[in-house]
Scaffold this motif. Structure first.
Motif, PDB file in Angstrom:
ATOM      1  N   ALA A  54       0.915  -3.129   3.368  1.00 55.62           N
ATOM      2  CA  ALA A  54      -0.115  -3.980   3.981  1.00 55.62           C
ATOM      3  C   ALA A  54      -0.022  -3.921   5.506  1.00 55.62           C
ATOM      4  O   ALA A  54      -1.049  -3.812   6.197  1.00 55.62           O
ATOM      5  CB  ALA A  54       0.026  -5.420   3.489  1.00 55.62           C
ATOM      6  N   MET A  64      -0.497  -1.147  -3.943  1.00 58.95           N
ATOM      7  CA  MET A  64       0.086  -2.454  -3.630  1.00 58.95           C
ATOM      8  C   MET A  64       0.370  -3.242  -4.908  1.00 58.95           C
ATOM      9  O   MET A  64       1.394  -3.923  -4.999  1.00 58.95           O
ATOM     10  CB  MET A  64      -0.829  -3.232  -2.699  1.00 58.95           C
ATOM     11  N   GLU A 117      -2.839  -2.441   8.105  1.00 60.80           N
ATOM     12  CA  GLU A 117      -3.328  -3.175   9.270  1.00 60.80           C
ATOM     13  C   GLU A 117      -3.134  -2.355  10.547  1.00 60.80           C
ATOM     14  O   GLU A 117      -4.031  -2.262  11.383  1.00 60.80           O
ATOM     15  CB  GLU A 117      -2.602  -4.515   9.382  1.00 60.80           C
ATOM     16  N   ARG A 177       5.301  -3.669  -0.747  1.00 58.10           N
ATOM     17  CA  ARG A 177       3.903  -4.098  -0.690  1.00 58.10           C
ATOM     18  C   ARG A 177       3.578  -4.641   0.698  1.00 58.10           C
ATOM     19  O   ARG A 177       2.535  -4.345   1.269  1.00 58.10           O
ATOM     20  CB  ARG A 177       3.636  -5.168  -1.748  1.00 58.10           C
ATOM     21  N   ARG A 178       4.494  -5.415   1.249  1.00 60.38           N
ATOM     22  CA  ARG A 178       4.290  -5.931   2.607  1.00 60.38           C
ATOM     23  C   ARG A 178       4.244  -4.797   3.624  1.00 60.38           C
ATOM     24  O   ARG A 178       3.439  -4.831   4.560  1.00 60.38           O
ATOM     25  CB  ARG A 178       5.406  -6.911   2.970  1.00 60.38           C
TER      26      ARG A 178
END
Length: 131
Positions: free
Chosen positions: A66, A54, A70, A62-63
């Protein structure tokens, strides 16, 4: 570095594999893959590799990484083996493949969790659910 730190066993191996793992995560996040594929890459990596990847990525990948982390952590299999056996599927490796296909479909937003059993049954039969 592993020798200087006197690491052995699994810690040594993790450190040696870290650059390759980080590179794989970066490829997954930038390669236009489905969210479930990126989540699969995250599931096979240690948290420190995910964090380093990340740090190396631009904002959008990066999002994605992430979001995939999750999804990997918070999306259980929407069906289980007993559900599929109760639906009449024979025991065997097809059951596991159908469960995995249903989970990927839920992660990707292709199937709602409440429709995952039907999807898994189709996936087990090689029909529309196969991915």
């Amino acid at each position: 570095v592993a020798s200087r730190l006197h690491l052995s066993g699994i810690l040594r191996q993790r450190l040696i594999e870290l650059p390759e793992t980080v590179a794989g995560l970066c490829r997954a996040a930038t390669g236009g893959h489905r969210l479930s594929a990126v989540a699969g890459a995250v599931e096979g990596a240690h948290v420190e590799a995910v964090l380093i990847a990340m740090a190396e990525l631009d904002l959008e990948p990066r999002r994605l990484l992430a979001h995939a982390a999750e999804a990997a952590h918070h999306t259980p299999a929407p069906v289980n083996g007993q559900d599929l056996l109760d639906a009449g599927l024979p025991p065997g490796p097809t059951i596991g493949r159908a469960i995995a296909a249903a989970r990927r479909a839920v992660i990707d937003g292709v199937v709602r969790p409440e429709d995952a059993l039907d999807f898994a049954i189709r996936a087990a039969g090689g029909g529309e659910g196969e991915r």
